[in-house]
Each structure stands twice: as structure tokens, then as C-alpha cells.
Enzyme design. Structure first.
Site, short mmCIF file in Angstrom:
data_model
loop_
_atom_site.label_atom_id
_atom_site.label_comp_id
_atom_site.label_asym_id
_atom_site.label_seq_id
_atom_site.Cartn_x
_atom_site.Cartn_y
_atom_site.Cartn_z
N GLY A 189 15.55 16.24 -1.46
CA GLY A 189 16.05 16.03 -0.11
C GLY A 189 16.21 17.35 0.63
N VAL A 246 10.18 12.45 -5.76
CA VAL A 246 10.45 12.69 -7.18
C VAL A 246 10.48 11.33 -7.87
CG1 VAL A 246 12.09 13.60 -8.85
CG2 VAL A 246 11.69 14.81 -6.71
N ARG A 280 24.29 10.07 1.92
CA ARG A 280 25.57 9.60 1.40
C ARG A 280 25.77 8.15 1.81
NH1 ARG A 280 28.93 13.64 -0.32
NH2 ARG A 280 30.83 12.56 0.30
N ASP A 320 33.19 8.45 7.94
CA ASP A 320 31.95 8.21 7.19
C ASP A 320 31.82 6.77 6.71
OD1 ASP A 320 31.43 10.89 7.45
OD2 ASP A 320 31.22 11.30 5.31
N HIS A 452 27.46 39.47 29.95
CA HIS A 452 26.35 40.27 29.45
C HIS A 452 26.90 41.43 28.63
CE1 HIS A 452 22.51 42.30 29.23
NE2 HIS A 452 23.13 43.42 29.59
P1 FAD Z 1 36.29 11.89 3.58
O1 FAD Z 1 36.35 13.29 4.01
O2 FAD Z 1 35.28 11.53 2.55
O3 FAD Z 1 37.74 11.51 3.09
C1 FAD Z 1 38.05 10.29 2.53
C2 FAD Z 1 39.19 10.48 1.55
O4 FAD Z 1 39.71 9.21 1.19
C3 FAD Z 1 38.77 11.15 0.24
O5 FAD Z 1 39.69 12.14 -0.12
C4 FAD Z 1 38.80 10.01 -0.77
O6 FAD Z 1 39.07 10.46 -2.09
C5 FAD Z 1 39.92 9.15 -0.22
N1 FAD Z 1 39.85 7.74 -0.58
C6 FAD Z 1 38.78 6.93 -0.56
N2 FAD Z 1 39.12 5.67 -0.91
C7 FAD Z 1 40.44 5.70 -1.14
C8 FAD Z 1 41.38 4.71 -1.54
N3 FAD Z 1 41.02 3.44 -1.74
N4 FAD Z 1 42.66 5.09 -1.71
C9 FAD Z 1 43.06 6.37 -1.50
N5 FAD Z 1 42.21 7.34 -1.13
C10 FAD Z 1 40.92 7.00 -0.94
N6 FAD Z 1 30.58 17.64 8.33
C11 FAD Z 1 30.68 18.46 9.39
O7 FAD Z 1 31.04 18.01 10.48
N7 FAD Z 1 30.41 19.79 9.28
C12 FAD Z 1 30.01 20.35 8.11
O8 FAD Z 1 29.78 21.55 8.04
C13 FAD Z 1 29.88 19.50 6.98
N8 FAD Z 1 29.50 20.01 5.79
C14 FAD Z 1 29.41 19.18 4.71
C15 FAD Z 1 28.98 19.72 3.51
C16 FAD Z 1 28.85 18.92 2.39
C17 FAD Z 1 28.39 19.52 1.09
C18 FAD Z 1 29.19 17.53 2.49
C19 FAD Z 1 29.10 16.64 1.29
C20 FAD Z 1 29.62 16.99 3.69
C21 FAD Z 1 29.72 17.81 4.81
N9 FAD Z 1 30.11 17.30 6.05
C22 FAD Z 1 30.19 18.12 7.13
C23 FAD Z 1 30.45 15.88 6.23
C24 FAD Z 1 31.97 15.69 6.21
O9 FAD Z 1 32.48 16.18 4.99
C25 FAD Z 1 32.31 14.22 6.37
O10 FAD Z 1 31.69 13.70 7.52
C26 FAD Z 1 33.81 14.03 6.51
O11 FAD Z 1 34.48 14.53 5.39
C27 FAD Z 1 34.14 12.54 6.69
O12 FAD Z 1 35.52 12.39 6.81
P2 FAD Z 1 36.25 11.04 6.38
O13 FAD Z 1 37.69 11.25 6.68
O14 FAD Z 1 35.55 9.89 6.97
O15 FAD Z 1 36.02 10.92 4.80
P1 NAI Z 2 20.56 13.93 4.86
O1 NAI Z 2 20.41 12.56 5.38
O2 NAI Z 2 20.89 15.02 5.80
O3 NAI Z 2 19.22 14.38 4.14
C1 NAI Z 2 18.66 13.65 3.10
C2 NAI Z 2 17.19 14.01 3.01
O4 NAI Z 2 16.70 13.45 1.81
C3 NAI Z 2 16.37 13.41 4.16
O5 NAI Z 2 15.55 14.42 4.71
C4 NAI Z 2 15.56 12.32 3.48
O6 NAI Z 2 14.29 12.13 4.08
C5 NAI Z 2 15.43 12.86 2.08
N1 NAI Z 2 15.22 11.85 1.03
C6 NAI Z 2 15.80 10.64 0.92
N2 NAI Z 2 15.39 10.02 -0.22
C7 NAI Z 2 14.54 10.88 -0.83
C8 NAI Z 2 13.81 10.84 -2.04
N3 NAI Z 2 13.87 9.80 -2.85
N4 NAI Z 2 13.04 11.91 -2.36
C9 NAI Z 2 12.98 12.99 -1.54
N5 NAI Z 2 13.64 13.07 -0.38
C10 NAI Z 2 14.43 12.05 -0.03
O7 NAI Z 2 21.61 13.81 3.68
P2 NAI Z 2 22.39 14.93 2.85
O8 NAI Z 2 21.71 16.24 2.97
O9 NAI Z 2 22.62 14.33 1.52
O10 NAI Z 2 23.76 15.02 3.60
C11 NAI Z 2 24.54 13.84 3.79
C12 NAI Z 2 25.30 13.91 5.05
O11 NAI Z 2 26.39 14.81 4.93
C13 NAI Z 2 24.52 14.46 6.24
O12 NAI Z 2 23.69 13.48 6.82
C14 NAI Z 2 25.61 14.87 7.15
O13 NAI Z 2 26.07 13.73 7.82
C15 NAI Z 2 26.66 15.38 6.19
N6 NAI Z 2 26.58 16.84 6.11
C16 NAI Z 2 26.79 17.56 7.25
C17 NAI Z 2 26.70 18.92 7.24
C18 NAI Z 2 26.87 19.66 8.51
O14 NAI Z 2 27.34 19.08 9.46
N7 NAI Z 2 26.53 20.94 8.57
C19 NAI Z 2 26.42 19.67 6.01
C20 NAI Z 2 26.19 18.81 4.87
C21 NAI Z 2 26.30 17.45 4.94
#
Ligand code: FAD
Ligand code: NAI
Length: 475
Positions: A189, A246, A280, A320, A452
Site C-alpha cells: 500500500g 501481493v 483502515r 473514523d 515577502h
Molecule cells: P481513534 O483515534 O481511533 O480513537 C478511538 C479510541 O476509542 C481508541 O483509543 C480506542 O481504543 C477506543 N475504543 C474503541 N472502542 C472502544 C470501546 N468499546 N470502549 C472503550 N474504548 C474504545 N490523521 C490526521 O488528521 N493527521 C495525521 O497526521 C494522521 N496520521 C496518522 C498516522 C497513522 C500511522 C495512523 C494510523 C493514523 C493517522 N491519522 C492521521 C488518522 C487519525 O489517527 C484518525 O483519523 C483519528 O485518530 C480518528 O479519531 P477517532 O476519535 O475517530 O478514533
Molecule cells: P490509504 O487508503 O491511504 O492507502 C492504502 C493504499 O493501499 C491505497 O493506495 C490502496 O490502493 C492500496 N491497497 C489496498 N489494497 C491493496 C493490496 N491488496 N495490495 C496493494 N495495495 C493495496 O490507507 P493507509 O495508508 O492504510 O492509511 C489509512 C488512513 O489513515 C488514511 O486513509 C488516512 O485517513 C489516515 N492517515 C492519515 C494520515 C495523514 O493525515 N497524514 C497519515 C496516516 C494515516
């Protein structure tokens, strides 16, 4: 007797904890339940974002960027090193952990200051807005809410036959916690996580190969930006294989042997670690008991209307776990909107102006429509662009790759989209979001004075170029 609250929030990520704070600010008695623990088994509110997402990834992106610049850019400034720099991965990880701890501790404090009752455990919604809270030690208690906000977030998608073992086949949490630099890192991905975390480990010395099923890189981005990104990533040595699926992964001899299929046929690649980052899915495990009235759609997302209200009375869902982009700021804005609606105020989250940022180098950011989307929809538009290489600030910084592209309605000049790849894109996008939120025009951006020398002059010049009157480029 169950404890009574005006609002019970399940999940303390950026959707949940922000909703809880806003509800409490508005005078509502509020509980917030979260099941996440840190390595010391203490509560770790902040969700995916603070613990294993936005924040730790940005901490590692910054550390690895410093290391990369030290090796590849400082010499241009005349800065000489007497020996090869080295990277202590454990110190880098400790710094990241400290940042995470500081922020999750800060959320705990904010909940306390705002008098939100925090419960550490799993929350399950039952009928009649009763919530069962199960602590780690197995004890249970019941809470009852006039309103419930579900903010349970998301979890990474697993591929069949490639279950996460957190050693060889890893998810985002695994890739953020590696104790050393893998010699060969495979990434399935080339999306947001693949590109950000692939960049981290590439800069630190890993050979990084990304396998992307789609034929195009960053299919959601504007094509000009995606093309520029592809060129920059290639220069950095990221091996991105498009149109490559893959088929299987086998762990043997302390490595992972991957079989890929593409137009070239089947191929085997051996890597030391395999990061699976193919998107996700909404996390609803253990969230809903029987007869809650809350419906899930075929993607397992909680069904909501435009106000984030579910099919059950006074049960709301944000972040999410519901439709729309999976971004922290989107989750938080929905959380605020719902808390305000519950308190009888007007709350709203405009999904059309949510900015996207990818924190690669160069950064990529956009808001609104791409040129391709407008073409498909038959909307008449005009576009303007400006390269950072023509800005004094970019050149002075030695960081001038990329461009700003703005798209406006052909007749009304209303800004329809802004697309940036380049230094500071994550910050520059903000003025474009403001312009769009106020239904502003390219001319508004063109008439605003930009300091600037700043990178924001690229936004200004791109706005002038929409009407072919840019000063520092040919029109
Ligand atoms: P979450 O942050 O997932 O929080 C949900 C919480 O609820 C968790 O702690 C979970 O354990 C808890 N929970 C779930 N079910 C229950 C239950 N039944 N009882 C009690 N607790 C529970 N977004 C950006 O905007 N900018 C970024 O730079 C960015 N970078 C990212 C990098 C990575 C590697 C990843 C994986 C995501 C990234 N994201 C980024 C996405 C961002 O993390 C999510 O969009 C955001 O966290 C969503 O918020 P949320 O509150 O919906 O859920
Ligand atoms: P993503 O949706 O950004 O990317 C997944 C990629 O995997 C896509 O390009 C898709 O075409 C590819 N893919 C799907 N199935 C595949 C397969 N079987 N083989 C090869 N390629 C495949 O999802 P990602 O990177 O997992 O991130 C999840 C989400 O987390 C993002 O969509 C975003 O919402 C959030 N996130 C946000 C960040 C930010 O705001 N900077 C940073 C990291 C995550």
C-alpha cells in the site's frame, strides 16, 4: 443504581475526548470511556492519533528528516562533518514516546479540568442508552446517558494470509516501534501510512519497496501533484511498484518472502519486515450490545445522517467509525458539532472543506476538488499554478521542490480546490481552507498582501496565475 450523565462518550480519540470536553464546557454532565492503556498499564486517552498515529509518526518523520538533511543537505550550506553521522534508534524512539506521554497526559488533565468523569475500560452500548463499562480487572458498572456519542475509531485492515504478528508482518503500531532499521522494508500500500512510514525508515537507511495495487500513485490527489510526488519519491530512492499486488507472504529464515503479481507476471521479493498499510476499517468490536437500534453499513461503519445522528434516538457517532475521511481534525470537528447540537446550539462540520496533508518531504496538502473530479463532473474551471523554485524564500531555504495549484470556477471565480506539494504545504493549505469556507474567490487570495519573502507568496502567485497575471512566472 446506574450513574446518570447527560452525555456518555465511548472512545477518547480526537473525536471522543474533544466531544467530551466541549459537552462539559456547555454545562452537560459528561462521562468518557476509553480502553487504551500505555506500556505502564495506565490510561492513554488520545486514541490512535496520539498513541499510534498522527503524533508518533510526525515525531519520527522529524527525527529522520534531521538525520537525512545532516547527511544530504547541510553540505550545501557549508556545514561540514568530520565523521559520518550515526543514528541512535533507541534515543529517537524514547523522544517519540516522551512526546506521546506528554500529550496523552495532557488529555487526561484536560478531561479532569473540565470535570469529565473518565472511565478506563471497554464501553458497550446496551438498549435504552445504558452503557456497560468493563474494566481490565473484570469489574463491571452500568452508566446511563441522555445522549451517547460513539467515537470508537478505526483499526488497520489485515490481508488474508498476512496476519499481523508484530514481528515480521507489522501494522502502523509495529512500524512506529521498530527497535532497529530493517535492511529491507516491504510496504503493501503506497497510501498515506505507506508513504509517511516508508519515508521514515528509508531516511534512516532501509531499502524500502512499496507494492501498490493501483496503477496510479495517490489516486485521490490532483494528477499534477501526484506526478510531482512520484518524481520526488523516486529521487529519494523509494522503490514504488504500481499495479503490483501481493499474493502471499511467507515467513522463513528470519525474513518474509513475498509473491507479487503485476503486468510483469509473478515475482518473489524477500524483505526483513513487511508493513501492511492497505487502509483502515471502523472499529465496532464489543461496542454494541443487543437492541441498541444503531445500524452498521456494509463497510461496518456506524450509519449516521449529516448531523452524525445514528438510527437510535439520542445516539450519535463521529470520527473514523463513520463515513467521511479518516482524519483527526475531521473527527474533532464532528465531536464539537455533536456536543453543540446536544446542548441545543447549532453545530456543523463541513466535509467539503476538510484539508488532507501527507507529511512526506516534500509535504503534500489539498482541499476541495481536483482538476480530474471537476472534469468528470463537467464543471468549467480555470487553474493557476506556481513553482516554489520561483520563490525567493524556497531558494534561500534550499527547499524549493514542488508547486501550488489553485482551481477556481470559470464563471464565478469561487475557489474550488487547492493542491500543494512543497515546503510548508501543511501550513500553507490553511489559508486556502479559510478562503473556501468563506466561499472566497481566487481573486480574494490574489488581492491579499502576502509577506515577502515567504512560501505563502507561491499561493499568492498561483492565485494571480488563475487569471494569467502572475508576476514571477510566464503566463
Ligand atoms: P481513534 O483515534 O481511533 O480513537 C478511538 C479510541 O476509542 C481508541 O483509543 C480506542 O481504543 C477506543 N475504543 C474503541 N472502542 C472502544 C470501546 N468499546 N470502549 C472503550 N474504548 C474504545 N490523521 C490526521 O488528521 N493527521 C495525521 O497526521 C494522521 N496520521 C496518522 C498516522 C497513522 C500511522 C495512523 C494510523 C493514523 C493517522 N491519522 C492521521 C488518522 C487519525 O489517527 C484518525 O483519523 C483519528 O485518530 C480518528 O479519531 P477517532 O476519535 O475517530 O478514533
Ligand atoms: P490509504 O487508503 O491511504 O492507502 C492504502 C493504499 O493501499 C491505497 O493506495 C490502496 O490502493 C492500496 N491497497 C489496498 N489494497 C491493496 C493490496 N491488496 N495490495 C496493494 N495495495 C493495496 O490507507 P493507509 O495508508 O492504510 O492509511 C489509512 C488512513 O489513515 C488514511 O486513509 C488516512 O485517513 C489516515 N492517515 C492519515 C494520515 C495523514 O493525515 N497524514 C497519515 C496516516 C494515516
Amino acid at each position: 443504581m446506574s450513574k446518570q450523565f447527560d452525555v456518555i462518550v465511548i472512545g477518547a480519540g480526537p473525536g471522543g475526548y474533544v466531544a467530551a470536553i466541549r459537552a462539559a464546557q456547555l454545562g452537560l454532565s459528561t462521562a468518557c470511556i476509553d480502553d487504551r492503556s500505555n506500556s505502564a498499564d495506565q490510561p492513554a486517552p488520545g486514541g490512535t492519533c496520539l498513541n499510534i498515529g498522527c503524533i508518533p509518526s510526525k515525531a519520527l518523520l522529524d527525527s529522520s528528516k534531521h538525520f537525512h538533511h545532516l547527511q544530504h543537505q547541510y553540505a550545501d550550506h557549508g556545514i561540514k562533518l568530520d565523521s559520518q553521522p550515526s543514528m541512535d534508534i533507541s534515543i529517537m524512539q524514547q523522544r517519540k514516546d516522551k512526546v506521546v506521554k506528554q500529550l496523552t497526559g495532557g488529555v487526561s488533565q484536560l478531561l479532569k479540568i473540565n470535570k469529565v468523569d473518565f472511565f478506563h475500560g471497554q464501553g458497550t452500548l446496551e438498549a435504552a442508552r445504558m452503557v456497560r463499562v468493563k474494566s481490565k480487572d473484570g469489574t463491571e458498572q452500568m452508566l446511563q446517558g441522555k445522549h451517547i456519542i460513539l467515537a470508537s475509531g478505526s483499526v488497520p485492515i489485515e490481508l488474508p494470509g498476512m496476519a499481523f504478528d508484530n514481528e515480521y508482518i507489522i501494522d502502523n503500531a509495529g512500524a512506529l516501534a521498530l527497535g532497529d532499521v530493517p535492511k529491507r522494508l516491504g510496504v503493501i500500500g503506497a497510501g498515506v501510512i505507506g508513504l509517511e512510514l516508508g519515508s521514515v525508515w528509508k531516511r534512516l537507511g532501509a531499502e524500502v519497496t512499496l507494492f501498490e495495487a493501483m496503477d496510479e500513485l495517490l489516486a485521490a490527489a490532483d494528477l499534477d501533484i501526484a506526478k510531482a510526488a512520484g518524481r520526488e519519491f523516486k529521487k529519494q530512492g523509494l522503490d514504488i511498484r504500481l499495479g503490483c499486488k501481493v499474493k502471499s507472504a511467507e515467513i522463513k529464515d528470519n525474513a518474509v518472502t513475498i509473491t507479487t503479481t503485476s503486468s510483469k507476471g509473478e515475482e518473489q521479493v524477500v524483505v526483513d519486515r513487511l508493513l501492511v498499510a492497505v487502509g483502515r476499517r471502523a472499529n465496532t468490536e464489543g461496542l454494541l450490545g443487543d437492541n441498541t437500534g444503531v445500524k452498521l453499513n456494509d463497510r461496518n461503519q456506524i450509519e449516521v445522517d449529516e448531523h452524525c445522528h445514528t438510527d437510535a434516538e439520542n445516539v450519535w457517532a463521529v470520527g473514523d467509525a463513520v463515513r467521511g475521511p479518516m482524519l483527526a481534525h475531521k473527527a474533532s470537528e464532528e465531536g464539537i458539532a455533536v456536543a453543540e447540537l446536544i446542548a441545543g446550539e447549532s453545530g456543523h462540520c463541513n466535509l467539503a472543506t476538510i484539508p488532507w496533508v501527507i507529511y512526506t518531504d516534500p509535504e503534500i496538502a489539498w482541499v476541495g476538488k481536483t482538476e480530474q473530479e471537476l472534469e468528470q463532473a463537467g464543471v468549467k474551471y480555470k487553474a493557476g499554478s506556481f513553482p516554489f523554485a520561483a520563490t525567493g524564500r524556497g531558494l534561500a531555504m534550499g527547499d524549493a521542490a514542488g508547486l501550488v495549484k489553485l482551481i477556481a470556477d470559470a464563471e464565478t471565480d469561487t475557489l474550488l480546490g487547492a493542491h500543494i506539494i512543497g515546503p510548508g504545504a501543511s501550513e500553507l493549505i490553511a489559508e486556502c481552507v479559510v478562503t473556501m469556507e468563506f466561499s472566497g474567490c481566487a481573486e480574494d487570495l490574489a488581492r491579499i498582501v502576502h509577506a515577502h519573502p515567504t512560501l505563502s507568496e507561491a499561493v499568492h502567485e498561483a492565485a494571480l496565475h488563475v487569471d494569467k497575471r502572475a508576476i514571477h512566472r510566464a503566463n
